[in-house]
Design a protein around this motif. Structure first.
Motif, PDB file in Angstrom:
ATOM      1  N   TYR A 111       0.838  -1.195   0.000  1.00 33.98           N
ATOM      2  CA  TYR A 111       0.000   0.000   0.000  1.00 33.98           C
ATOM      3  C   TYR A 111       0.881   1.257   0.000  1.00 33.98           C
ATOM      4  O   TYR A 111       2.083   1.194   0.284  1.00 33.98           O
ATOM      5  CB  TYR A 111      -0.909   0.013   1.238  1.00 33.98           C
ATOM      6  CG  TYR A 111      -1.844  -1.163   1.298  1.00 33.98           C
ATOM      7  CD1 TYR A 111      -3.005  -1.183   0.523  1.00 33.98           C
ATOM      8  CD2 TYR A 111      -1.573  -2.243   2.136  1.00 33.98           C
ATOM      9  CE1 TYR A 111      -3.870  -2.268   0.582  1.00 33.98           C
ATOM     10  CE2 TYR A 111      -2.440  -3.334   2.187  1.00 33.98           C
ATOM     11  CZ  TYR A 111      -3.582  -3.340   1.410  1.00 33.98           C
ATOM     12  OH  TYR A 111      -4.432  -4.407   1.460  1.00 33.98           O
ATOM     13  N   TYR A 112       0.227   2.369  -0.304  1.00 33.38           N
ATOM     14  CA  TYR A 112       0.912   3.666  -0.336  1.00 33.38           C
ATOM     15  C   TYR A 112       0.073   4.662   0.439  1.00 33.38           C
ATOM     16  O   TYR A 112      -1.161   4.651   0.313  1.00 33.38           O
ATOM     17  CB  TYR A 112       1.045   4.153  -1.777  1.00 33.38           C
ATOM     18  CG  TYR A 112       1.763   3.180  -2.680  1.00 33.38           C
ATOM     19  CD1 TYR A 112       3.112   3.348  -2.976  1.00 33.38           C
ATOM     20  CD2 TYR A 112       1.095   2.089  -3.229  1.00 33.38           C
ATOM     21  CE1 TYR A 112       3.783   2.442  -3.793  1.00 33.38           C
ATOM     22  CE2 TYR A 112       1.753   1.178  -4.035  1.00 33.38           C
ATOM     23  CZ  TYR A 112       3.084   1.355  -4.317  1.00 33.38           C
ATOM     24  OH  TYR A 112       3.739   0.457  -5.124  1.00 33.38           O
ATOM     25  N   ILE A 113       0.725   5.527   1.201  1.00 34.02           N
ATOM     26  CA  ILE A 113      -0.024   6.581   1.874  1.00 34.02           C
ATOM     27  C   ILE A 113       0.177   7.892   1.123  1.00 34.02           C
ATOM     28  O   ILE A 113       1.298   8.238   0.733  1.00 34.02           O
ATOM     29  CB  ILE A 113       0.411   6.734   3.351  1.00 34.02           C
ATOM     30  CG1 ILE A 113      -0.062   5.500   4.139  1.00 34.02           C
ATOM     31  CG2 ILE A 113      -0.163   8.013   3.965  1.00 34.02           C
ATOM     32  CD1 ILE A 113       0.302   5.535   5.615  1.00 34.02           C
ATOM     33  N   GLY A 114      -0.924   8.587   0.884  1.00 32.56           N
ATOM     34  CA  GLY A 114      -0.869   9.898   0.248  1.00 32.56           C
ATOM     35  C   GLY A 114      -1.423  10.945   1.186  1.00 32.56           C
ATOM     36  O   GLY A 114      -2.433  10.714   1.853  1.00 32.56           O
ATOM     37  N   VAL A 115      -0.738  12.082   1.264  1.00 34.04           N
ATOM     38  CA  VAL A 115      -1.185  13.172   2.130  1.00 34.04           C
ATOM     39  C   VAL A 115      -1.346  14.439   1.303  1.00 34.04           C
ATOM     40  O   VAL A 115      -0.447  14.806   0.549  1.00 34.04           O
ATOM     41  CB  VAL A 115      -0.167  13.443   3.267  1.00 34.04           C
ATOM     42  CG1 VAL A 115      -0.708  14.523   4.207  1.00 34.04           C
ATOM     43  CG2 VAL A 115       0.171  12.172   4.030  1.00 34.04           C
ATOM     44  N   ASP A 116      -2.496  15.070   1.449  1.00 32.02           N
ATOM     45  CA  ASP A 116      -2.749  16.346   0.781  1.00 32.02           C
ATOM     46  C   ASP A 116      -2.712  17.426   1.864  1.00 32.02           C
ATOM     47  O   ASP A 116      -3.637  17.565   2.651  1.00 32.02           O
ATOM     48  CB  ASP A 116      -4.120  16.276   0.089  1.00 32.02           C
ATOM     49  CG  ASP A 116      -4.460  17.537  -0.680  1.00 32.02           C
ATOM     50  OD1 ASP A 116      -3.620  18.460  -0.721  1.00 32.02           O
ATOM     51  OD2 ASP A 116      -5.569  17.597  -1.236  1.00 32.02           O
ATOM     52  N   LEU A 117      -1.604  18.160   1.907  1.00 28.14           N
ATOM     53  CA  LEU A 117      -1.394  19.176   2.942  1.00 28.14           C
ATOM     54  C   LEU A 117      -1.893  20.526   2.440  1.00 28.14           C
ATOM     55  O   LEU A 117      -1.272  21.143   1.571  1.00 28.14           O
ATOM     56  CB  LEU A 117       0.106  19.250   3.279  1.00 28.14           C
ATOM     57  CG  LEU A 117       0.576  20.386   4.192  1.00 28.14           C
ATOM     58  CD1 LEU A 117      -0.142  20.365   5.538  1.00 28.14           C
ATOM     59  CD2 LEU A 117       2.085  20.319   4.392  1.00 28.14           C
ATOM     60  N   GLY A 118      -3.021  20.965   2.963  1.00 35.94           N
ATOM     61  CA  GLY A 118      -3.585  22.242   2.525  1.00 35.94           C
ATOM     62  C   GLY A 118      -3.583  23.264   3.648  1.00 35.94           C
ATOM     63  O   GLY A 118      -3.258  22.936   4.797  1.00 35.94           O
ATOM     64  N   GLY A 119      -3.970  24.473   3.327  1.00 36.09           N
ATOM     65  CA  GLY A 119      -3.985  25.551   4.320  1.00 36.09           C
ATOM     66  C   GLY A 119      -5.059  25.338   5.374  1.00 36.09           C
ATOM     67  O   GLY A 119      -4.943  25.814   6.503  1.00 36.09           O
ATOM     68  N   GLY A 147      -4.736   9.349   2.995  1.00 42.59           N
ATOM     69  CA  GLY A 147      -5.426   8.114   2.653  1.00 42.59           C
ATOM     70  C   GLY A 147      -4.450   6.977   2.398  1.00 42.59           C
ATOM     71  O   GLY A 147      -3.285   7.211   2.066  1.00 42.59           O
ATOM     72  N   ILE A 148      -4.959   5.761   2.602  1.00 40.57           N
ATOM     73  CA  ILE A 148      -4.205   4.573   2.224  1.00 40.57           C
ATOM     74  C   ILE A 148      -4.675   4.175   0.832  1.00 40.57           C
ATOM     75  O   ILE A 148      -5.877   4.062   0.581  1.00 40.57           O
ATOM     76  CB  ILE A 148      -4.426   3.405   3.208  1.00 40.57           C
ATOM     77  CG1 ILE A 148      -3.931   3.819   4.595  1.00 40.57           C
ATOM     78  CG2 ILE A 148      -3.704   2.152   2.733  1.00 40.57           C
ATOM     79  CD1 ILE A 148      -4.184   2.760   5.669  1.00 40.57           C
ATOM     80  N   VAL A 149      -3.713   3.973  -0.069  1.00 36.58           N
ATOM     81  CA  VAL A 149      -4.023   3.775  -1.482  1.00 36.58           C
ATOM     82  C   VAL A 149      -3.418   2.445  -1.937  1.00 36.58           C
ATOM     83  O   VAL A 149      -2.306   2.085  -1.536  1.00 36.58           O
ATOM     84  CB  VAL A 149      -3.456   4.961  -2.306  1.00 36.58           C
ATOM     85  CG1 VAL A 149      -3.671   4.747  -3.801  1.00 36.58           C
ATOM     86  CG2 VAL A 149      -4.099   6.273  -1.854  1.00 36.58           C
ATOM     87  N   GLY A 161      -4.217   2.379  -7.257  1.00 35.51           N
ATOM     88  CA  GLY A 161      -4.576   3.784  -7.118  1.00 35.51           C
ATOM     89  C   GLY A 161      -5.967   4.002  -6.551  1.00 35.51           C
ATOM     90  O   GLY A 161      -6.604   5.012  -6.839  1.00 35.51           O
ATOM     91  N   GLU A 162      -6.440   3.052  -5.740  1.00 36.78           N
ATOM     92  CA  GLU A 162      -7.746   3.242  -5.096  1.00 36.78           C
ATOM     93  C   GLU A 162      -7.559   3.526  -3.612  1.00 36.78           C
ATOM     94  O   GLU A 162      -6.767   2.853  -2.938  1.00 36.78           O
ATOM     95  CB  GLU A 162      -8.594   1.978  -5.257  1.00 36.78           C
ATOM     96  CG  GLU A 162      -9.159   1.826  -6.662  1.00 36.78           C
ATOM     97  CD  GLU A 162      -9.488   0.388  -7.007  1.00 36.78           C
ATOM     98  OE1 GLU A 162      -9.323  -0.505  -6.145  1.00 36.78           O
ATOM     99  OE2 GLU A 162      -9.877   0.158  -8.167  1.00 36.78           O
TER     100      GLU A 162
END
Lengths: 317, 317
Positions: B2-10, B16-18, B22-23
């Motif tokens: 699995y891959y972890i993706g982080v969307d760091l916003g203001g 999420g775990i992907v 890519g799901e």
């Protein structure tokens, strides 16, 4: 191993034997005589390659491949030139025709892409992996080199940087849109603006340098007049340089190559053209200033096309 | 794996775990509270990743890497966010901070590039190798995917397609130049033009839909008014769509991707936005008509950022 590169133009066919390092060791040129049937022209091209090999006294086994660069639209996989207006070619099977005379792999590419690959291999971009070569000529041609290879998009038609609209609803372009970069930044555009200035200002040196014969105005005339201190010419040239610089800066923002190489006839103006463009890019490209992206004048002249065509085979290895 | 993706916003940190495909199989979001010291924020981010792993009941050994997407300028090699205006970050060592809490490889990328990679992996561009994702938001963001990988230029700052000048000497842009595409094609530009139209034409629905409170005009209002038949709004929207289409067509000429994906808030307008753009590109892109390049609306919404960030690790494999 050696590579043969052929630059197929509307006037001449120029070919050369090129080393692994991208140096021409022998070259030769013959007239295209483009009114002939394509089979005649490509027979001459095949024989030109054979003559070079014979004159250099090497074996055909020492040649890796033949690369052909030409204006037009290609199907490089099939080895077919789909359409080239200035040659009158339509669906010409270049690869199979040449292979009738010389049995070597044959690669095809757009001439602007070949020039870019040539500069990337042996010219102004040779220390860099990523470069764009902008050719300021009749139009604006472009070649994008990424990681040492030509990037030509998904259907072999990318790199048309001259058809980036820089003035929405601007002057009409031959491509059907309005305001393309090449309508403002090509040699043709410079000559057009110089003629208009000469008509409006017959006191300008643009007018006197050609003794009032406006058809003699080429891209050099306004630069000569500007360097002589003629203010009208300086206005024309500065405006022209600004358009070129705007387009280059946008390409830097989109693609961020390590270097942009400026080729084509106008690049003979050297530093007078280059320095203000370098300054503009350093100060205006997006991100941290000054931009790290270099701008240089092309180094290989017409040899770029031969070398780039030859290196198509090396790129495919 | 699995891959972890982080969307760091203001405002929020979304992670999420992907899967390999890519799901997203699990996701969670926490407030950024950006006034805090970056060490606090990144500690929360590390713990958010650990929480996801625990809740999904998998082992950390099953996670290949963590990818972080954020607005700003990066040094992906060093794992440092050099500058992000909306987070108040300067030279923040994101990789080493996260690795204090969770010992995995950490990859960084610009958020627009992550969104493009997400759409390319699992969204509107998933059948294609080469795509461009254009985000119509506060500005115009862009991500270029070539051969399934993000192309970010030579110094990690390429893909700034919003800073392609489409009107030389046009309206000023925040980047310091004039006439950039994002000054005409962003949601901000649409809202600006809608407000101007509402002031000039209080009889327009743009005015009445917000009861005269111009601050309530968002990108949806002029589209709603146009679809209701309001001519003033139709003029504003048609002009806006033309600017978007001109810029996309130029990108097609330069890069010739297989598909251009339109994302960002404005893409909620669906076919009313998409159809005229598709038509314009087919008819106006350089070369044989109709152009083979597709134009689509983004499919993943905010998940694109998480998925794309996660897939950074897969791209590096």
């Amino acid at each position: 191993m050696y590579y043969i590169g052929v630059d197929l133009g509307g006037t001449n066919i120029a070919a050369g034997i090129v080393t692994e390092k991208g140096e021409i060791i022998r070259k030769k040129s013959i007239p295209t005589l483009r009114q002939r049937h394509y089979k005649e022209i490509l027979k001459d091209m095949g024989n030109l390659c054979l003559t070079l090999i014979e004159e250099e006294n090497i074996s055909i086994k020492e040649i890796h491949s033949i690369g052909v660069g030409s204006p037009g639209t290609f199907d490089p996989e099939e080895g077919v030139l789909i359409y080239a207006n200035n040659l009158g070619f339509k669906n010409v099977p270049i690869r199979s025709e040449i292979q009738k005379y010389i049995n070597l792999p044959v690669y095809l590419e757009n001439d602007a892409n070949c020039a870019a690959l040539g500069e990337a291999t042996s010219g102004a971009a040779k220390e860099y992996k990523n470069s764009i070569t902008v050719t300021l000529g009749t139009g604006i041609g472009g070649g994008i080199v990424i990681d040492g290879k030509i990037f030509s998009g998904s259907f072999y038609g990318g790199g048309e940087i001259g058809h980036n609209v820089i003035v929405v609803d601007g002057e009409p372009c031959t491509c059907g849109r309005k305001g393309c970069w090449e309508v403002y930044g090509s040699a043709t555009a410079l000559i057009r603006e110089a003629k208009i200035a000469a008509i409006k200002h017959p006191e300008s040196q643009i007018y006197s340098l050609v003794n009032g014969d406006l058809n003699k105005i080429n891209a050099k005339i306004p630069f000569d007049a500007a360097q002589n201190g003629d203010e009208i010419a300086q206005e024309v040239v500065n405006r022209y340089i600004k358009y070129v610089a705007e387009g280059i800066t946008s390409m830097v923002n989109i693609l961020q190559p390590e270097v942009v190489v400026i080729g084509g006839g106008v690049c003979a103006q050297g530093d007078y053209l280059l320095n203000p463009i370098k300054k503009f890019v350093k100060e205006n490209a997006y991100g941290l200033k000054p931009s790290k992206v270099e701008v240089r004048i092309a180094e290989l002249g017409n040899d770029a096309g031969i070398i780039g065509a030859a290196m198509l085979g090396k790129m495919e290895k």
